[in-house]
Structure formats: C-alpha cells, structure tokens
Enzyme design. Structure first.
Site, PDB file in Angstrom:
ATOM      1  N   SER A 125      46.063   6.623  62.790  1.00 13.54           N
ATOM      2  CA  SER A 125      45.912   5.366  63.521  1.00 13.54           C
ATOM      3  C   SER A 125      46.122   5.602  65.010  1.00 13.54           C
ATOM      4  O   SER A 125      46.876   6.504  65.414  1.00 13.54           O
ATOM      5  CB  SER A 125      46.981   4.395  62.999  1.00 13.54           C
ATOM      6  OG  SER A 125      47.136   3.317  63.868  1.00 13.54           O
TER       7      SER A 125
ATOM      8  N   TYR B  48      56.258   2.702  60.039  1.00 12.99           N
ATOM      9  CA  TYR B  48      54.870   2.973  59.629  1.00 12.99           C
ATOM     10  C   TYR B  48      54.253   4.021  60.559  1.00 12.99           C
ATOM     11  O   TYR B  48      53.654   4.995  60.104  1.00 12.99           O
ATOM     12  CB  TYR B  48      54.051   1.676  59.656  1.00 12.99           C
ATOM     13  CG  TYR B  48      52.563   1.903  59.580  1.00 12.99           C
ATOM     14  CD1 TYR B  48      51.954   2.293  58.391  1.00 12.99           C
ATOM     15  CD2 TYR B  48      51.743   1.755  60.709  1.00 12.99           C
ATOM     16  CE1 TYR B  48      50.574   2.514  58.327  1.00 12.99           C
ATOM     17  CE2 TYR B  48      50.380   1.973  60.655  1.00 12.99           C
ATOM     18  CZ  TYR B  48      49.794   2.353  59.465  1.00 12.99           C
ATOM     19  OH  TYR B  48      48.437   2.585  59.402  1.00 12.99           O
TER      20      TYR B  48
ATOM     21  N   LYS C  66      52.702   8.083  60.027  1.00 12.39           N
ATOM     22  CA  LYS C  66      51.408   8.643  60.457  1.00 12.39           C
ATOM     23  C   LYS C  66      51.628   9.918  61.271  1.00 12.39           C
ATOM     24  O   LYS C  66      50.936  10.919  61.075  1.00 12.39           O
ATOM     25  CB  LYS C  66      50.614   7.608  61.269  1.00 12.39           C
ATOM     26  CG  LYS C  66      50.105   6.448  60.447  1.00 12.39           C
ATOM     27  CD  LYS C  66      49.115   6.907  59.368  1.00 12.39           C
ATOM     28  CE  LYS C  66      48.819   5.856  58.338  1.00 12.39           C
ATOM     29  NZ  LYS C  66      48.167   6.336  57.118  1.00 12.39           N
TER      30      LYS C  66
HETATM   31  P1  NAD Z   1      44.763  -0.922  52.001  1.00 18.21           P
HETATM   32  O1  NAD Z   1      46.157  -1.332  51.734  1.00 18.21           O
HETATM   33  O2  NAD Z   1      43.698  -1.945  51.873  1.00 18.21           O
HETATM   34  O3  NAD Z   1      44.369   0.318  51.086  1.00 18.21           O
HETATM   35  C1  NAD Z   1      45.296   1.289  50.690  1.00 18.21           C
HETATM   36  C2  NAD Z   1      45.100   1.510  49.203  1.00 18.21           C
HETATM   37  O4  NAD Z   1      46.000   2.532  48.786  1.00 18.21           O
HETATM   38  C3  NAD Z   1      45.418   0.265  48.363  1.00 18.21           C
HETATM   39  O5  NAD Z   1      44.370   0.051  47.443  1.00 18.21           O
HETATM   40  C4  NAD Z   1      46.725   0.612  47.650  1.00 18.21           C
HETATM   41  O6  NAD Z   1      46.800   0.003  46.382  1.00 18.21           O
HETATM   42  C5  NAD Z   1      46.638   2.130  47.584  1.00 18.21           C
HETATM   43  N1  NAD Z   1      47.921   2.833  47.543  1.00 18.21           N
HETATM   44  C6  NAD Z   1      48.988   2.661  48.363  1.00 18.21           C
HETATM   45  N2  NAD Z   1      49.963   3.517  48.013  1.00 18.21           N
HETATM   46  C7  NAD Z   1      49.502   4.260  46.963  1.00 18.21           C
HETATM   47  C8  NAD Z   1      50.021   5.310  46.175  1.00 18.21           C
HETATM   48  N3  NAD Z   1      51.250   5.784  46.370  1.00 18.21           N
HETATM   49  N4  NAD Z   1      49.255   5.849  45.213  1.00 18.21           N
HETATM   50  C9  NAD Z   1      48.009   5.379  44.984  1.00 18.21           C
HETATM   51  N5  NAD Z   1      47.451   4.378  45.684  1.00 18.21           N
HETATM   52  C10 NAD Z   1      48.187   3.832  46.673  1.00 18.21           C
HETATM   53  O7  NAD Z   1      44.748  -0.265  53.451  1.00 18.21           O
HETATM   54  P2  NAD Z   1      43.512   0.128  54.365  1.00 18.21           P
HETATM   55  O8  NAD Z   1      43.431  -0.858  55.461  1.00 18.21           O
HETATM   56  O9  NAD Z   1      42.333   0.418  53.548  1.00 18.21           O
HETATM   57  O10 NAD Z   1      44.077   1.463  55.005  1.00 18.21           O
HETATM   58  C11 NAD Z   1      43.758   2.739  54.470  1.00 18.21           C
HETATM   59  C12 NAD Z   1      44.456   3.797  55.286  1.00 18.21           C
HETATM   60  O11 NAD Z   1      44.082   3.675  56.646  1.00 18.21           O
HETATM   61  C13 NAD Z   1      45.976   3.724  55.251  1.00 18.21           C
HETATM   62  O12 NAD Z   1      46.481   5.041  55.241  1.00 18.21           O
HETATM   63  C14 NAD Z   1      46.315   3.034  56.545  1.00 18.21           C
HETATM   64  O13 NAD Z   1      47.603   3.381  57.000  1.00 18.21           O
HETATM   65  C15 NAD Z   1      45.241   3.596  57.463  1.00 18.21           C
HETATM   66  N6  NAD Z   1      44.954   2.743  58.613  1.00 18.21           N
HETATM   67  C16 NAD Z   1      44.577   1.450  58.403  1.00 18.21           C
HETATM   68  C17 NAD Z   1      44.312   0.635  59.478  1.00 18.21           C
HETATM   69  C18 NAD Z   1      43.912  -0.808  59.286  1.00 18.21           C
HETATM   70  O14 NAD Z   1      43.964  -1.582  60.226  1.00 18.21           O
HETATM   71  N7  NAD Z   1      43.469  -1.226  58.103  1.00 18.21           N
HETATM   72  C19 NAD Z   1      44.430   1.129  60.787  1.00 18.21           C
HETATM   73  C20 NAD Z   1      44.810   2.464  60.962  1.00 18.21           C
HETATM   74  C21 NAD Z   1      45.068   3.267  59.856  1.00 18.21           C
HETATM   75  C1  UD1 Z   2      48.195  -3.549  64.293  1.00 17.17           C
HETATM   76  C2  UD1 Z   2      49.269  -2.505  64.067  1.00 17.17           C
HETATM   77  C3  UD1 Z   2      48.681  -1.110  64.112  1.00 17.17           C
HETATM   78  C4  UD1 Z   2      47.497  -0.992  63.172  1.00 17.17           C
HETATM   79  C5  UD1 Z   2      46.497  -2.070  63.581  1.00 17.17           C
HETATM   80  C6  UD1 Z   2      45.215  -2.042  62.840  1.00 17.17           C
HETATM   81  C7  UD1 Z   2      51.252  -3.552  65.076  1.00 17.17           C
HETATM   82  C8  UD1 Z   2      52.284  -3.456  66.157  1.00 17.17           C
HETATM   83  N1  UD1 Z   2      50.292  -2.626  65.097  1.00 17.17           N
HETATM   84  O1  UD1 Z   2      47.693  -3.399  65.592  1.00 17.17           O
HETATM   85  O2  UD1 Z   2      49.653  -0.164  63.760  1.00 17.17           O
HETATM   86  O3  UD1 Z   2      46.917   0.291  63.270  1.00 17.17           O
HETATM   87  O4  UD1 Z   2      47.130  -3.346  63.403  1.00 17.17           O
HETATM   88  O5  UD1 Z   2      45.276  -2.765  61.658  1.00 17.17           O
HETATM   89  O6  UD1 Z   2      51.321  -4.412  64.219  1.00 17.17           O
HETATM   90  N2  UD1 Z   2      46.967 -11.466  67.513  1.00 17.17           N
HETATM   91  C9  UD1 Z   2      47.128 -12.799  67.861  1.00 17.17           C
HETATM   92  N3  UD1 Z   2      47.427 -13.683  66.863  1.00 17.17           N
HETATM   93  C10 UD1 Z   2      47.568 -13.313  65.557  1.00 17.17           C
HETATM   94  C11 UD1 Z   2      47.389 -11.946  65.215  1.00 17.17           C
HETATM   95  C12 UD1 Z   2      47.111 -11.050  66.228  1.00 17.17           C
HETATM   96  O7  UD1 Z   2      46.999 -13.163  69.015  1.00 17.17           O
HETATM   97  O8  UD1 Z   2      47.861 -14.173  64.712  1.00 17.17           O
HETATM   98  C13 UD1 Z   2      46.637 -10.505  68.577  1.00 17.17           C
HETATM   99  C14 UD1 Z   2      47.699  -9.419  68.752  1.00 17.17           C
HETATM  100  O9  UD1 Z   2      48.656  -9.810  69.685  1.00 17.17           O
HETATM  101  C15 UD1 Z   2      46.825  -8.259  69.249  1.00 17.17           C
HETATM  102  C16 UD1 Z   2      45.462  -8.494  68.603  1.00 17.17           C
HETATM  103  O10 UD1 Z   2      45.462  -9.853  68.179  1.00 17.17           O
HETATM  104  O11 UD1 Z   2      46.667  -8.341  70.622  1.00 17.17           O
HETATM  105  C17 UD1 Z   2      45.223  -7.603  67.398  1.00 17.17           C
HETATM  106  O12 UD1 Z   2      46.346  -7.724  66.525  1.00 17.17           O
HETATM  107  P1  UD1 Z   2      46.385  -7.026  65.092  1.00 17.17           P
HETATM  108  O13 UD1 Z   2      45.147  -7.344  64.340  1.00 17.17           O
HETATM  109  O14 UD1 Z   2      47.688  -7.363  64.467  1.00 17.17           O
HETATM  110  O15 UD1 Z   2      46.288  -5.475  65.438  1.00 17.17           O
HETATM  111  P2  UD1 Z   2      47.211  -4.588  66.422  1.00 17.17           P
HETATM  112  O16 UD1 Z   2      48.376  -5.346  66.886  1.00 17.17           O
HETATM  113  O17 UD1 Z   2      46.305  -4.018  67.453  1.00 17.17           O
END
Ligand code: NAD
Ligand code: UD1
Length: 342
Positions: free
Chosen positions: A126, A151, A155
């Site tokens: 991330s 979290y 990472k």
């Molecule tokens: P998500 O929660 O939708 O998907 C994660 C999946 O992993 C889920 O289906 C959950 O059931 C499964 N899971 C969790 N722990 C497990 C375990 N121990 N064994 C087997 N399955 C397990 O999340 P996502 O948004 O799809 O994110 C996927 C990856 O990307 C994660 O590693 C997350 O940290 C990373 N990531 C996500 C975002 C975001 O904004 N969505 C941003 C940056 C990084």
């Molecule tokens: C968050 C996570 C980050 C993760 C990312 C992607 C934190 C501190 N960071 O980032 O680790 O990788 O999500 O999923 O939580 N906002 C509003 N109102 C709301 C929700 C959000 O104004 O109700 C604003 C926030 O202040 C921010 C932007 O929207 O400026 C995006 O927020 P969000 O979707 O939560 O993502 P990040 O904070 O960028």
C-alpha cells in the site's frame, strides 16, 4: 501450457477482480480464502463473468498443514498474495490480530512455497508505506517511513520479509503499492463488500446516495490544497487487477530478485472532486457536510506510476467518472440483492 496461480484472499475485493483478469488471460486459478471478509457466493459471481470454474479452498493461510496439503495436491506455478486484514482503525484497537494474520500468514505461505520450490510471488502492499509526505508524485525510490498504524506496520514487515527471501532464498517477488482502489467490475457482479459502516470514502458515498447513510462528512476543508480537502490517487479496481496479470507475466521473466511498483493513475483528486464526479455519474445530488479533520489523514498523495508503464507496459484505462459510475451500479446491484433476500 497454462500456468496455475494460487490467489490468497481471492474472494475479496481486489482478489475477485484479479481472478477474473487471470482467467481471461489464460491462467488457471486456485483460490484460498477464509471468508473472514468475504462470502462464498463471490466464487459463483466470478464464474458468472468468466464462465470458468475456479478451484476454491475455504481455509486460513495460517493453517500450515492445510497449505502444505494444498501445495501437494495442486501444481502451483506462482502466487498472488492478497489475504490480509485491512481496516486501519481496527488495527489500532487490536494490533495483534493484524500482526498474527498478516505477518504470520505471509511467513506460513512463503515457508510452504519454499518447501515446494514455488518461487514466484506478487504481494499486495500500500502507499501507506510512504507515510505523510508532501512530495507527490511519489515514485518507488521515495523512502518508506515508520508506519502510522499496526496495519501499515504489517505491510512494511511483509515487504521486508519478501525482500529477504528474494535476496537469499531464490524468490522472485513483486511488491505492488496500491494507491486508493475504488469502483467495481462493469458487470456489477462483483465489487467491494464493506461490512458495517464503511471507513473509506467511496463506499460511504454510494451508501449515502442509496439512503443507507444520512450524509457524508468531508473530513476537513482547511488543508493546503486548491479546495482545502485531501487529495488522493483513486485507481479503478479493474485497472489494478489488470496490473496484477502484467506483474505476474513480468515476474515469470525475472531472475531471483524483487521489484516494487506503484499502482495509481498519477493524478490526484480532492474529496470534493470525487463527490462532484459521483453526482455526475449517478445523476443524484449527494448530501454532505464539512466536518473536522480525521486523525491520521495525510494531506495529499498521488503516484508516479512511470515504472509500471515502462516495465509492466501497464497504464490505467478508467477515469474518475468510470470509477464512480461502476461503484454506483454495484451499490444498486447490492441493494437489489439485499431486498430480494428480505
Ligand atoms: P478484502 O478484505 O476485500 O480481501 C481480503 C480477502 O482475504 C478477504 O476475502 C478475506 O476473507 C481474506 N483473508 C483475510 N485473511 C485471511 C487468511 N488468514 N486466510 C485466508 N484468507 C484471508 O481486501 P482487499 O481490499 O481486496 O485487499 C486485498 C489486499 O490488498 C490486502 O492485503 C490489503 O491490505 C491490500 N490493500 C488494499 C487496499 C484497499 O484499499 N482495498 C489498499 C492497499 C492495499
Ligand atoms: C485509507 C487507509 C490506507 C489504505 C487506503 C486505501 C487510513 C489512515 N489509511 O486511506 O491505509 O491503503 O485507505 O483503502 O485509513 N473521507 C471523507 N469522509 C469519509 C471518508 C473519507 O472525507 O467519510 C476522506 C478522507 O479524509 C481522505 C479521503 O476521503 O481524504 C480518502 O479516504 P479513505 O477512502 O479512507 O482512504 P485513505 O484515507 O486515503
């Protein structure tokens, strides 16, 4: 011959979209998911898009004997590792849940991979590893900083473990640093399934427009940005999923080593711009109010994704309007499903 990819967390938000892209790009897929943040039905929804079956193991990646049995049973060529918990706030409340699941899970997986001589892995990281920075656009050489949440710590630690294994144990690893993934598959069959009140902006917006929430609170409009609200690099989840296929293709050409790629559009959008794009895409006015800053929010960050363009030959295709349009269509599809279920 087709390669078989193990996708951990393959029923989750980004994992499910990636499974679709893998299947559509000539990879066979085996999914392992614990359902800790997803539902089994996602497997059927994926199959409804690709018309191809997936092999599914409902299990925890921390269960070493089960992972061992899986590698014995299947011929795995490479792994995309999504499985992790991802709620920043919860990680502050319950850090050990995050260390155990995310870090132990990574260790167990890589231990078994090493035993079975599977050396190719793509890992979900991330942009949170860059911390609070004022120097956007950020490229991959930007120093990573001390994490602002447990979290984020997971990472950073997992990135380091992967780098070690690439340096000393013959692994080829790709670390993908996502910026802000949003949107849903254009079929509206799969998308994000936030449990409870969403923390993230876009699911909060779509739930507000659907009448599930009263109004969106914009967290602060006194930042040093053009309209005073935070700036992020929002990236469509299908673009992100496509990047995983490119990353995997690339990893299979690598020698023992690791590469890090930012995945973003290279363009930042403010919270108010996101709201405006949503209103245009949905045709609905969004009720919102300006509130206080949220603790821990970074003022502005967006990616320099030149490296992914050059080495992976990947670039984004969807714009902010498309992100909002598909997110809204997915919310409507979810509402239909829920009203049918009672
Ligand atoms: P998500 O929660 O939708 O998907 C994660 C999946 O992993 C889920 O289906 C959950 O059931 C499964 N899971 C969790 N722990 C497990 C375990 N121990 N064994 C087997 N399955 C397990 O999340 P996502 O948004 O799809 O994110 C996927 C990856 O990307 C994660 O590693 C997350 O940290 C990373 N990531 C996500 C975002 C975001 O904004 N969505 C941003 C940056 C990084
Ligand atoms: C968050 C996570 C980050 C993760 C990312 C992607 C934190 C501190 N960071 O980032 O680790 O990788 O999500 O999923 O939580 N906002 C509003 N109102 C709301 C929700 C959000 O104004 O109700 C604003 C926030 O202040 C921010 C932007 O929207 O400026 C995006 O927020 P969000 O979707 O939560 O993502 P990040 O904070 O960028």
């Amino acid at each position: 011959m087709k390669k078989t990819i193990l996708v951990t967390g393959g029923l989750g938000y980004i994992g499910s979209h990636t499974v679709v892209e893998l299947q559509e790009n000539n990879y066979d897929v085996v999914v392992i998911d614990s359902l800790s943040n997803s539902i089994r039905e996602v497997a059927e929804r994926i199959a409804s898009i690709t018309k191809m079956p997936i092999k599914l193991y409902i299990a925890d990646i921390n269960d070493e004997s089960l992972i061992d049995a899986l590698f014995k049973q299947e011929t795995i060529d490479g792994v995309i590792h999504f499985a992790a918990h991802k709620a920043v706030g919860e990680s502050v409340q319950n850090p050990f849940k995050y260390y155990r699941n995310n870090i132990d899970g990574m260790i167990t997986l890589q231990k078994v991979m090493r035993q079975y001589h599977v050396d190719t892995i793509v890992f979900s990281s991330s942009c949170t590893v860059y911390g609070d920075t004022k120097n956007s656009p950020i490229n991959e050489t930007h120093p990573v900083t001390e994490a602002i949440s447990p979290y984020g710590t997971t990472k950073l630690v997992c990135e380091q473990i992967l780098k070690d294994l690439c340096r000393y144990s013959g692994f080829r690893g790709i670390i993908l640093r996502y910026f802000n993934p949003v949107g849903a598959h254009p079929s509206a069959c799969i998308g994000e399934l936030p449990i409870g009140v969403p923390d993230n902006l876009v699911p909060y917006i779509t739930q507000t427009a659907a009448g599930i929430r009263d109004k969106l609170t914009v967290f602060g409009n006194d930042y040093n940005t053009a309209d005073g609200t935070n700036i992020r690099d929002y990236i469509h989840v299908v673009d992100l999923a496509r990047a995983h296929v490119k990353a995997l293709d690339y990893a299979f050409t690598m020698h023992q080593d690791y590469e890090i790629f930012n995945l973003g559009t290279g363009k930042g959008h403010s919270v108010l711009e996101v709201i405006k794009a949503f209103e245009q895409a949905s045709g609905k006015p969004l009720p919102y109010a300006i509130g206080a800053r949220r603790a821990g929010d970074i003022e502005q960050i967006w990616a320099d994704a030149t490296k992914a363009a050059q080495l992976l030959k990947w670039t984004h295709q969807y714009n902010l309007y498309d992100m909002m349009d598909t997110a809204w269509k997915w919310q409507i599809a979810l509402n239909h499903k829920q009203s049918r279920q009672g």
